[in-house]
Design a protein around this motif. Sequence first.
Motif, PDB file in Angstrom:
ATOM      1  N   HIS A   1       4.132   0.867 -11.687  1.00  0.00           N
ATOM      2  CA  HIS A   1       4.928   2.092 -11.663  1.00  0.00           C
ATOM      3  C   HIS A   1       6.169   1.970 -12.531  1.00  0.00           C
ATOM      4  O   HIS A   1       6.978   2.887 -12.579  1.00  0.00           O
ATOM      5  CB  HIS A   1       5.323   2.427 -10.220  1.00  0.00           C
ATOM      6  N   ARG A  14      10.958  -7.298  -8.529  1.00  0.00           N
ATOM      7  CA  ARG A  14       9.842  -6.767  -7.752  1.00  0.00           C
ATOM      8  C   ARG A  14       9.220  -5.601  -8.511  1.00  0.00           C
ATOM      9  O   ARG A  14       9.932  -4.747  -9.036  1.00  0.00           O
ATOM     10  CB  ARG A  14      10.378  -6.293  -6.402  1.00  0.00           C
ATOM     11  N   GLU A  42       5.996  -2.563  -8.509  1.00  0.00           N
ATOM     12  CA  GLU A  42       4.996  -1.865  -7.710  1.00  0.00           C
ATOM     13  C   GLU A  42       3.724  -1.684  -8.519  1.00  0.00           C
ATOM     14  O   GLU A  42       3.757  -1.377  -9.714  1.00  0.00           O
ATOM     15  CB  GLU A  42       5.519  -0.506  -7.259  1.00  0.00           C
ATOM     16  N   PHE A  56       4.301  -5.342  -4.966  1.00  0.00           N
ATOM     17  CA  PHE A  56       4.011  -4.623  -3.736  1.00  0.00           C
ATOM     18  C   PHE A  56       3.202  -3.372  -4.045  1.00  0.00           C
ATOM     19  O   PHE A  56       3.145  -2.900  -5.185  1.00  0.00           O
ATOM     20  CB  PHE A  56       5.293  -4.288  -2.968  1.00  0.00           C
ATOM     21  N   ALA A  57       2.539  -2.883  -2.998  1.00  0.00           N
ATOM     22  CA  ALA A  57       1.708  -1.688  -3.132  1.00  0.00           C
ATOM     23  C   ALA A  57       1.701  -0.962  -1.803  1.00  0.00           C
ATOM     24  O   ALA A  57       1.858  -1.580  -0.736  1.00  0.00           O
ATOM     25  CB  ALA A  57       0.289  -2.070  -3.534  1.00  0.00           C
ATOM     26  N   THR A  58       1.543   0.339  -1.850  1.00  0.00           N
ATOM     27  CA  THR A  58       1.397   1.130  -0.636  1.00  0.00           C
ATOM     28  C   THR A  58       0.014   1.765  -0.636  1.00  0.00           C
ATOM     29  O   THR A  58      -0.526   2.104  -1.699  1.00  0.00           O
ATOM     30  CB  THR A  58       2.470   2.223  -0.543  1.00  0.00           C
ATOM     31  N   ALA A 106       2.469  -0.858   3.702  1.00  0.00           N
ATOM     32  CA  ALA A 106       3.020  -1.525   2.532  1.00  0.00           C
ATOM     33  C   ALA A 106       2.521  -2.957   2.494  1.00  0.00           C
ATOM     34  O   ALA A 106       2.501  -3.648   3.524  1.00  0.00           O
ATOM     35  CB  ALA A 106       4.534  -1.491   2.556  1.00  0.00           C
ATOM     36  N   GLU A 136       2.537  -6.791   0.160  1.00  0.00           N
ATOM     37  CA  GLU A 136       3.323  -7.570  -0.803  1.00  0.00           C
ATOM     38  C   GLU A 136       2.588  -8.873  -1.142  1.00  0.00           C
ATOM     39  O   GLU A 136       1.900  -9.459  -0.317  1.00  0.00           O
ATOM     40  CB  GLU A 136       4.699  -7.890  -0.234  1.00  0.00           C
TER      41      GLU A 136
END
Length: 364
Positions: free
Chosen positions: A281, A289, A291, A327-329, A358, A360
Amino acid sequence: MADTGGDMVQQAVTSAVAVLGTVTDRDWRGVDAGRTAWSCRRTAEHVASCLLAYAGQLAGRAQDAYVPFEITLGGDGEDGLGPVGNDGVLHVLETTGALLTAAIRTTPREVRAFHPYPFRSAGREGFAAMGVAEVLLHTHDIAEGLGLAYEPPAGLCAYVLGTIFPHVQPAADPWRTLLWATGRGDLPGRAPVADWRWCNNLVIPAARLTLEGVTPRAAADLATGGDGGFDWVGGGPFEGTREAAGMTAKAYESGVHRPEFGLFVLVRHEDGRAIGGMGFHGAPGEDARAEIGYDLTEPARGHGYATEALRALADRALDREDVRSLFATVEKGNVSSQRVLERAGFVRVSEGGDEQFAYELRRP
């Protein structure tokens, strides 16, 4: 998005020959080409050599180095050709341009060949854009040395910028932007450029597929409903990939795009077809960090492709000094996507909102 690389090379060479053909009676050997240390004659020969070399890289599928050959113009008295005049140099330029055009048109889209900067390979669009850049920029140098007016079509300049200058924020005038980006001119509001390099797209290999970095030009096409130059499985790409392409295009327009943290299209080795998109993103923040997100076309799901690609992308990202975690949702109801993250080593760390989990992955 139609394959235009060969057409662009042809158009660039035609444009160059048209302007230089008006002064073939002039002395090209005794005049420096613009700010370069080369004569106009040497510069024109260099362009032809580059076009031939790029054609050779693609045709020979070179993987580790340049194919070891070079162009030599006749005129030493032993080859029967006699001295080669400026008209002859332009003929060689047209010929090498035609060879590169043919190589681009006959090379499959997924083929990569060696080029040293920055990721040690380029595809046919990359070689096309580099060829066009060589023609445009060095024709400018020769024209400057000979006192000629030269301005190539804006579409050629935008093509080069959107393909191999993803780190350069576009401006209203693509030609002035390209000249500025290569240390050949000024651009209002921007500092002069002393050192520069173009940037071919990054590709990341995995066992059954390749993650191909999407150029700003291809991202703009994907975001507006095109195919980005890829042959998609199952009527793709899906909406998530188009949204990510829009993010890439916006970052490019804003001058903050970093190719390593953009969108990648997943291409199967077995048939060269695209099955989904995966990427970031944006670049990592101060907390190191980043995403990550992804989607696959429906026929490609359930075969482990997403897990394979995610592992490859995560490994490369976490190998960088500026990335400590990913990280990802994912929606709570999307169990298959949760399994992809878990198989790739991600750990659930929070609810992430009313409808999301979420995940990680931290650097070991």
